[in-house]
Write an enzyme that holds these catalytic residues in place. Structure first.
Site, PDB file in Angstrom:
ATOM      1  CD  GLU A 111       0.976  -1.513   1.912  1.00  0.00           C
ATOM      2  OE1 GLU A 111       2.172  -1.366   1.586  1.00  0.00           O
ATOM      3  OE2 GLU A 111       0.457  -2.627   2.126  1.00  0.00           O
ATOM      4  CD  GLU A 127      -1.819  -4.503  -1.036  1.00  0.00           C
ATOM      5  OE1 GLU A 127      -0.745  -5.017  -0.661  1.00  0.00           O
ATOM      6  OE2 GLU A 127      -1.893  -3.379  -1.551  1.00  0.00           O
TER       7      GLU A 127
HETATM    8  O1  AHR Z   1       2.645  -7.254  -2.715  1.00  0.00           O
HETATM    9  C1  AHR Z   1       1.950  -6.136  -3.144  1.00  0.00           C
HETATM   10  C2  AHR Z   1       2.442  -4.880  -2.478  1.00  0.00           C
HETATM   11  O2  AHR Z   1       2.481  -5.074  -1.099  1.00  0.00           O
HETATM   12  C3  AHR Z   1       1.566  -3.683  -2.689  1.00  0.00           C
HETATM   13  O3  AHR Z   1       1.988  -2.874  -3.732  1.00  0.00           O
HETATM   14  C4  AHR Z   1       1.671  -2.911  -1.412  1.00  0.00           C
HETATM   15  O4  AHR Z   1       0.486  -2.206  -1.153  1.00  0.00           O
HETATM   16  C5  AHR Z   1       2.068  -3.924  -0.386  1.00  0.00           C
HETATM   17  O5  AHR Z   1       3.090  -3.476   0.417  1.00  0.00           O
END
Ligand code: AHR
Length: 507
Positions: free
Chosen positions: A171, A302
């Site tokens: 990210e 994610e």
């Molecule tokens: O909830 C996990 C977090 O959410 C992670 O570290 C990140 O990549 C995302 O923003």
């Protein structure tokens, strides 16, 4: 009432790595989640055995580690060697004290315990760069008589771990990220890092950081720009997204957040379909512009529904809880539809990681020194994983005459959301009933069957699995299920607001 027509054609193959999970040094995911040496069930290595058992039953084969935002300022070499010598550090991403008592080698040992075969590692491309990524790769996969590989051997791990999938940072488009980058700077760094890593190890595949969410103004031009910079040396573009019932459509305007009504919330998975298709389009445009013969794969590394923590933050402690929450049935149905969006696009999405495994928007909840139990989303993922092997294919299926509904945000949403797989011995229909009333699903199969069964997850919309009542929402057999082995036409009933797994065995 809906009719489902299956096409004889197997569409594309999907394997267990389509549904992985994620372990980050965040909140209580690691410490008191999977690692707690003083817990009554702790193994000799300090792993919570109650959690080990739950992860084994889940059938997980893929886990991403160790972040997430955590990786953008972490030093992987703090986490290896004699535990007493490991430095205590400030975890800048999650305001916690990191003791480094659980590190890289412990992670691989834990993977072995829980039968995870496919670890995915993230390197730090925030505060660090190419050299650091190369050292980590050599420590993990190095097979020669060289310095970092020898350090791994010295630490008691003779064989290389053979990690295939490597995330090139995390990210780095987000203002919350330590060492956020422009797409040009990140694209160049990721390209050179991937190139160097592949010079060291020909067998690895690399994952480029895509947009953190489609709700950023830089989406999807970030994806286009980083792909233009790194296309030749990467194998996947990453996607991330979380859906909260109350959120703004633009991340930089959180003050404009609004709460979804239930029908809108349950249709939110449509954003996943849209996002995947947009990223495919962008990647294919870059492929054409580059005259490349390679088709870029997608790693949805994610994804989840999101809820805020029930526990108050305790900044700069060793176990600062983050987003420790229960999911209810409504969240679970949306989670099911999100998983179906990924499965439906399994021709391009070849890796995905639900985030996170334990204690942060989790599949599994734990109390320090106490119980471990499963959120209902655990059962959805388990029911998918139990049918995903290297033989499994998604089958083309068409829903005819099904009920649809519309909301201000979404038009013509099918009440029954479905995807069908062929396991090599059975057709398995995964279906969410997004509506209040029972739906009758009539299915035309390509052949007659031998037997069948149906499992479903049903309950009150706001029901949850708590430590006192951990089995309120689980997958149960549907007792009145019937099938007719002499016919290719079968009928199943889908309760209002339900997740269903209907299996027709043809062998
Ligand atoms: O909830 C996990 C977090 O959410 C992670 O570290 C990140 O990549 C995302 O923003």
């Amino acid at each position: 009432m809906a009719r489902l027509q299956l096409n004889q054609q197997k569409h594309f193959s999907v394997g267990p790595q389509l549904f992985g999970s994620f372990v980050e040094h965040m909140g209580t995911v690691v410490y008191t989640g999977i690692y707690e040496p003083d817990h009554p069930t702790a193994t000799a290595a300090g792993f919570r055995d109650d959690v080990v058992q739950l992860v084994r039953k889940l059938g997980l084969k893929t886990v991403r580690y160790p972040g997430g935002n955590y990786t953008s300022s972490y030093h992987w070499e703090d986490t290896i060697g004699d535990k007493k010598q490991r430095p205590r550090r400030m975890n800048l991403a999650w305001q916690a004290v990191e003791t480094n008592q659980f590190g890289l080698d412990e992670f691989f040992q834990w993977c072995q315990q829980v039968h995870v075969e496919n670890p995915v590692l993230t390197v730090n491309l925030g505060t660090r760069g190419i050299d650091d990524a190369l050292h980590e790769l050599e420590y993990v996969n190095g097979a020669l008589d060289t310095d970092w590989a020898n350090l791994r051997r010295q630490n008691g791990h003779t064989e290389p771990y053979g990690v295939k999938y490597w995330c090139l940072g995390n990210e780095l488009d987000g203002k919350w990220q330590v060492a956020k980058k422009t797409p040009e700077a990140y694209g160049k760094l990721a390209n050179e890092t991937a190139k160097a890593m592949k010079l060291m190890d020909l067998n690895i595949e690399t994952i480029l950081v895509g947009s953190s969410t489609p709700r950023l103004a830089s989406y999807p031009s970030w994806d286009f720009k980083v792909l233009m910079a790194a296309y030749d040396n990467v194998d996947f573009i990453a996607m991330h997204d979380y859906v909260d019932r109350g959120q703004s459509e633009h991340m930089d305007q959180e003050d404009q957040a609004s709460v979804d009504d239930l029908p809108t919330y349950l249709a939110r998975s449509r954003e996943f379909d849209k996002q995947i298709e947009e990223i495919e389009t962008i990647a294919d445009a870059v492929k054409a512009l580059k005259h490349s013969s390679k088709t870029m794969k997608i790693s949805f590394d994610e994804w989840n529904v999101h809820r805020r923590s029930l526990k108050a933050p305790q900044p700069w402690t060793e176990h600062n809880p983050v987003d420790w929450c229960y999911f209810n049935l409504a969240d679970t149905l949306l989670f099911g539809s999100m998983a179906l969006a990924i499965l439906r696009h399994g021709d391009r999405v070849k890796l995905s990681c639900q985030a996170l495994l334990v204690n942060t928007i989790p599949l599994i909840l734990t109390d320090e020194g106490g119980a471990a139990w499963a959120n209902p989303t655990y059962y959805v993922l388990q029911s998918l994983l139990q049918n995903l092997t290297d033989q499994t294919h998604v089958v083309e299926s068409t829903l005819v005459d099904g009920d649809v509904y519309s909301t201000t945000r979404y038009q013509n949403v099918p009440v029954v959301d479905q995807v069908v797989v062929d396991t090599g011995s059975a057709y398995v229909i995964y279906a969410v009933n997004r509506g209040k009333t029972t739906q009758q699903l009539t299915v035309t199969l390509p052949r007659t069957i031998k037997s069948g069964q149906q499992q479903h997850l049903i309950g009150e919309l706001d029901a949850q699995n708590t430590r006192e009542h951990p089995d309120t929402l689980t997958l149960m057999p549907r007792d009145d299920f019937q099938c007719d082995p002499s016919s290719t036409t079968q009928t199943a009933m889908l309760n209002g607001y339900s997740w269903n797994v209907i299996t027709y065995n043809y062998r």
